[in-house]
Design a protein around this motif. Sequence first.
Motif, PDB file in Angstrom:
ATOM      1  N   GLU A  20       0.821  -1.216   0.000  1.00 41.91           N
ATOM      2  CA  GLU A  20       0.000   0.000   0.000  1.00 41.91           C
ATOM      3  C   GLU A  20       0.853   1.263   0.000  1.00 41.91           C
ATOM      4  O   GLU A  20       0.567   2.223  -0.704  1.00 41.91           O
ATOM      5  CB  GLU A  20      -0.934   0.025   1.220  1.00 41.91           C
ATOM      6  CG  GLU A  20      -1.914  -1.109   1.299  1.00 41.91           C
ATOM      7  CD  GLU A  20      -1.361  -2.292   2.064  1.00 41.91           C
ATOM      8  OE1 GLU A  20      -0.280  -2.184   2.680  1.00 41.91           O
ATOM      9  OE2 GLU A  20      -1.999  -3.348   2.020  1.00 41.91           O
ATOM     10  N   ILE A  21       1.907   1.259   0.782  1.00 38.82           N
ATOM     11  CA  ILE A  21       2.768   2.436   0.886  1.00 38.82           C
ATOM     12  C   ILE A  21       3.437   2.728  -0.450  1.00 38.82           C
ATOM     13  O   ILE A  21       3.472   3.867  -0.907  1.00 38.82           O
ATOM     14  CB  ILE A  21       3.827   2.217   1.989  1.00 38.82           C
ATOM     15  CG1 ILE A  21       3.144   2.059   3.342  1.00 38.82           C
ATOM     16  CG2 ILE A  21       4.828   3.367   2.016  1.00 38.82           C
ATOM     17  CD1 ILE A  21       4.063   1.585   4.436  1.00 38.82           C
ATOM     18  N   PHE A  22       3.939   1.704  -1.098  1.00 39.13           N
ATOM     19  CA  PHE A  22       4.667   1.908  -2.340  1.00 39.13           C
ATOM     20  C   PHE A  22       3.732   2.189  -3.517  1.00 39.13           C
ATOM     21  O   PHE A  22       4.127   2.866  -4.463  1.00 39.13           O
ATOM     22  CB  PHE A  22       5.565   0.704  -2.625  1.00 39.13           C
ATOM     23  CG  PHE A  22       6.731   0.615  -1.687  1.00 39.13           C
ATOM     24  CD1 PHE A  22       7.868   1.351  -1.922  1.00 39.13           C
ATOM     25  CD2 PHE A  22       6.676  -0.170  -0.548  1.00 39.13           C
ATOM     26  CE1 PHE A  22       8.944   1.294  -1.065  1.00 39.13           C
ATOM     27  CE2 PHE A  22       7.748  -0.237   0.324  1.00 39.13           C
ATOM     28  CZ  PHE A  22       8.888   0.498   0.069  1.00 39.13           C
ATOM     29  N   ILE A  23       2.514   1.682  -3.458  1.00 37.08           N
ATOM     30  CA  ILE A  23       1.549   2.008  -4.509  1.00 37.08           C
ATOM     31  C   ILE A  23       1.221   3.496  -4.463  1.00 37.08           C
ATOM     32  O   ILE A  23       1.144   4.156  -5.497  1.00 37.08           O
ATOM     33  CB  ILE A  23       0.268   1.158  -4.365  1.00 37.08           C
ATOM     34  CG1 ILE A  23       0.549  -0.304  -4.697  1.00 37.08           C
ATOM     35  CG2 ILE A  23      -0.831   1.676  -5.279  1.00 37.08           C
ATOM     36  CD1 ILE A  23      -0.594  -1.247  -4.407  1.00 37.08           C
ATOM     37  N   LEU A  24       1.057   4.034  -3.261  1.00 32.19           N
ATOM     38  CA  LEU A  24       0.773   5.465  -3.135  1.00 32.19           C
ATOM     39  C   LEU A  24       1.967   6.314  -3.565  1.00 32.19           C
ATOM     40  O   LEU A  24       1.799   7.408  -4.095  1.00 32.19           O
ATOM     41  CB  LEU A  24       0.378   5.806  -1.704  1.00 32.19           C
ATOM     42  CG  LEU A  24      -1.022   5.369  -1.298  1.00 32.19           C
ATOM     43  CD1 LEU A  24      -1.270   5.668   0.170  1.00 32.19           C
ATOM     44  CD2 LEU A  24      -2.060   6.041  -2.165  1.00 32.19           C
ATOM     45  N   LEU A  25       3.189   5.829  -3.363  1.00 32.99           N
ATOM     46  CA  LEU A  25       4.362   6.560  -3.822  1.00 32.99           C
ATOM     47  C   LEU A  25       4.445   6.567  -5.344  1.00 32.99           C
ATOM     48  O   LEU A  25       4.846   7.561  -5.950  1.00 32.99           O
ATOM     49  CB  LEU A  25       5.642   5.932  -3.255  1.00 32.99           C
ATOM     50  CG  LEU A  25       5.912   6.145  -1.782  1.00 32.99           C
ATOM     51  CD1 LEU A  25       7.156   5.379  -1.374  1.00 32.99           C
ATOM     52  CD2 LEU A  25       6.079   7.609  -1.479  1.00 32.99           C
ATOM     53  N   LYS A  26       4.057   5.463  -5.949  1.00 37.00           N
ATOM     54  CA  LYS A  26       4.136   5.350  -7.394  1.00 37.00           C
ATOM     55  C   LYS A  26       3.058   6.183  -8.080  1.00 37.00           C
ATOM     56  O   LYS A  26       3.302   6.821  -9.084  1.00 37.00           O
ATOM     57  CB  LYS A  26       4.017   3.884  -7.791  1.00 37.00           C
ATOM     58  CG  LYS A  26       4.279   3.619  -9.242  1.00 37.00           C
ATOM     59  CD  LYS A  26       4.329   2.122  -9.490  1.00 37.00           C
ATOM     60  CE  LYS A  26       4.515   1.825 -10.931  1.00 37.00           C
ATOM     61  NZ  LYS A  26       5.879   1.648 -11.324  1.00 37.00           N
ATOM     62  N   LYS A  41      -3.015  -5.252  -5.368  1.00 39.45           N
ATOM     63  CA  LYS A  41      -1.952  -5.671  -4.453  1.00 39.45           C
ATOM     64  C   LYS A  41      -1.174  -6.848  -5.014  1.00 39.45           C
ATOM     65  O   LYS A  41       0.056  -6.887  -4.933  1.00 39.45           O
ATOM     66  CB  LYS A  41      -2.535  -6.031  -3.092  1.00 39.45           C
ATOM     67  CG  LYS A  41      -2.989  -4.843  -2.297  1.00 39.45           C
ATOM     68  CD  LYS A  41      -3.497  -5.271  -0.949  1.00 39.45           C
ATOM     69  CE  LYS A  41      -4.007  -4.100  -0.156  1.00 39.45           C
ATOM     70  NZ  LYS A  41      -4.526  -4.498   1.158  1.00 39.45           N
ATOM     71  N   ASN A  42      -1.883  -7.823  -5.594  1.00 39.00           N
ATOM     72  CA  ASN A  42      -1.206  -8.982  -6.157  1.00 39.00           C
ATOM     73  C   ASN A  42      -0.360  -8.604  -7.370  1.00 39.00           C
ATOM     74  O   ASN A  42       0.750  -9.120  -7.538  1.00 39.00           O
ATOM     75  CB  ASN A  42      -2.215 -10.064  -6.527  1.00 39.00           C
ATOM     76  CG  ASN A  42      -2.766 -10.755  -5.304  1.00 39.00           C
ATOM     77  OD1 ASN A  42      -2.151 -10.743  -4.237  1.00 39.00           O
ATOM     78  ND2 ASN A  42      -3.932 -11.351  -5.438  1.00 39.00           N
ATOM     79  N   ALA A  43      -0.853  -7.713  -8.202  1.00 38.01           N
ATOM     80  CA  ALA A  43      -0.069  -7.262  -9.353  1.00 38.01           C
ATOM     81  C   ALA A  43       1.188  -6.539  -8.888  1.00 38.01           C
ATOM     82  O   ALA A  43       2.275  -6.727  -9.457  1.00 38.01           O
ATOM     83  CB  ALA A  43      -0.906  -6.351 -10.243  1.00 38.01           C
ATOM     84  N   PHE A  44       1.067  -5.734  -7.861  1.00 36.75           N
ATOM     85  CA  PHE A  44       2.230  -5.020  -7.337  1.00 36.75           C
ATOM     86  C   PHE A  44       3.210  -5.983  -6.685  1.00 36.75           C
ATOM     87  O   PHE A  44       4.424  -5.793  -6.773  1.00 36.75           O
ATOM     88  CB  PHE A  44       1.774  -3.956  -6.346  1.00 36.75           C
ATOM     89  CG  PHE A  44       2.783  -2.872  -6.146  1.00 36.75           C
ATOM     90  CD1 PHE A  44       3.000  -1.932  -7.134  1.00 36.75           C
ATOM     91  CD2 PHE A  44       3.518  -2.795  -4.985  1.00 36.75           C
ATOM     92  CE1 PHE A  44       3.931  -0.930  -6.961  1.00 36.75           C
ATOM     93  CE2 PHE A  44       4.448  -1.806  -4.806  1.00 36.75           C
ATOM     94  CZ  PHE A  44       4.656  -0.864  -5.790  1.00 36.75           C
TER      95      PHE A  44
END
Length: 64
Positions: A20-26, A41-44
């Motif tokens: 979640e943290i890195f998805i928001l950064l991206k 989440k699974n794709a990430f």
Amino acid sequence: MLVAGIIVTIVAVLMMIFPEIFILLKNPKISRTSLKSKKVKNAFRILSALYVVIGIILIVTALV
């Protein structure tokens, strides 16, 4: 190259644990519903696993 491989591997493992943290950064404009989606989440996590492999390849290449 060894240090870069270690850093990439550590960050990729953290990406797998806390996506979640890195998805928001991206992409900070992502909606909260898609952030909680299992598919996102699974794709990430799959992308993170690819980065782990790249980091391990960098480490092995530096040691050889």
